[in-house]
Write an enzyme that holds these catalytic residues in place. Sequence first.
Site, short mmCIF file in Angstrom:
data_model
loop_
_atom_site.label_atom_id
_atom_site.label_comp_id
_atom_site.label_asym_id
_atom_site.label_seq_id
_atom_site.Cartn_x
_atom_site.Cartn_y
_atom_site.Cartn_z
N SER A 8 0.83 -1.21 0.00
CA SER A 8 0.00 0.00 0.00
C SER A 8 0.86 1.25 0.00
O SER A 8 2.03 1.23 0.39
CB SER A 8 -0.90 0.01 1.23
OG SER A 8 -1.45 -1.26 1.45
N1 SAH Z 1 0.58 -4.90 4.41
C1 SAH Z 1 1.04 -5.46 3.18
C2 SAH Z 1 0.05 -5.22 2.07
C3 SAH Z 1 -0.29 -6.49 1.39
S1 SAH Z 1 -1.60 -6.39 0.24
C4 SAH Z 1 2.44 -4.96 2.84
O1 SAH Z 1 3.01 -4.14 3.55
O2 SAH Z 1 2.99 -5.46 1.85
C5 SAH Z 1 -2.85 -7.29 1.11
C6 SAH Z 1 -2.55 -8.72 1.42
O3 SAH Z 1 -3.70 -9.28 2.05
C7 SAH Z 1 -2.26 -9.61 0.23
O4 SAH Z 1 -0.98 -10.16 0.37
C8 SAH Z 1 -3.34 -10.68 0.29
O5 SAH Z 1 -2.90 -11.97 -0.10
C9 SAH Z 1 -3.71 -10.65 1.76
N2 SAH Z 1 -5.00 -11.23 2.11
C10 SAH Z 1 -6.20 -11.11 1.48
N3 SAH Z 1 -7.14 -11.81 2.13
C11 SAH Z 1 -6.52 -12.39 3.19
C12 SAH Z 1 -6.95 -13.28 4.23
N4 SAH Z 1 -8.20 -13.72 4.33
N5 SAH Z 1 -6.05 -13.66 5.16
C13 SAH Z 1 -4.76 -13.24 5.09
N6 SAH Z 1 -4.29 -12.43 4.13
C14 SAH Z 1 -5.16 -12.02 3.19
#
Ligand code: SAH
Length: 291
Positions: free
Chosen positions: A122
């Site tokens: 993000s």
């Molecule tokens: N905070 C992260 C942003 C990742 S994007 C960073 O700093 O990189 C959001 C993430 O949420 C993705 O990797 C996606 O796979 C994950 N996600 C989506 N649904 C999820 C769930 N039910 N449980 C765990 N992770 C999930």
Amino acid sequence: MSASQPDSKPRRFPLQLDQVSAGKSVGARTAPPVGRELLRPQAHFQQAEQDRLRQTIPQGVGLDSVHMRRRMVDRLMGDGIDHPYVLDAFAKVPRHLFVDTALVNQAYEDTSLPIGLDQTISKPSVVAAMMQLLCVRPGLLLVGSLQVNRPLGTCLEIGTGCGYQAALLGYLARRVVSIERLRDLHDKARGNLATLRQHLPESPVVQLVYGDGMIGHVPSAPYDTIIAAAGGATLPQAWIDQLAPGGRLVAPMEDGRGGQVLTILDRLADGSLQHNRAGAVRFVPLKSGTT
Ligand code: SAH
């Protein structure tokens, strides 16, 4: 001049078929003038691959990354982020360690970046705003000075992704549990956080869990703070159940019109819940199950 007119000067590029001979090109016959560099576009890719294999910071980026982070922090302050712990965390964690080598030049811009498997890291201004919302949770008054240095208390992150936000949270929480449903990203985050520890040996330890974050993580519940990096139609009941009195949850949620809105949920001291909304956001979808 029409495209079919013959050139008066000999053509060097594109080459005619009869100008190409095995192992030799017209360009190779004449040495480049002194001081003029031969263009080798593939060199950047080779360098990037070497950097990736060595898991090091490409030279140049590492040297001035402190300065680049400082500029990012100044921009965050301009965007209204004023919590000193949040700003301090952003100044400490090298974001370029968490993105692919080919993207390091954009690592300190206020932009989301691809991290593989259709997911994104993000943008800093959104991450900072969400973290600041957690830092000023009203429930902090309940615990008084106990959590003043670590205002996020015990924190659950849903969506580890590349691990960048988890690393930031580590500076603000007493304990961070971060869940990711995609095995490859979970492993990638583990590697990134190990690299971070090589660069910043004092960086906080974060517990990474591979699993479905929609069911939260019971073993470490309840949580003083919960932050989600993916948004669904509703807030999963498990998150609400695992939120401690005085705790705050910040998560994107679908607004029913094709967009998402940042949702803030506070559990008050008497156990009741208070919902608030803070502006439109755009996160990847929250999905159930693991892959
Ligand atoms: N905070 C992260 C942003 C990742 S994007 C960073 O700093 O990189 C959001 C993430 O949420 C993705 O990797 C996606 O796979 C994950 N996600 C989506 N649904 C999820 C769930 N039910 N449980 C765990 N992770 C999930």
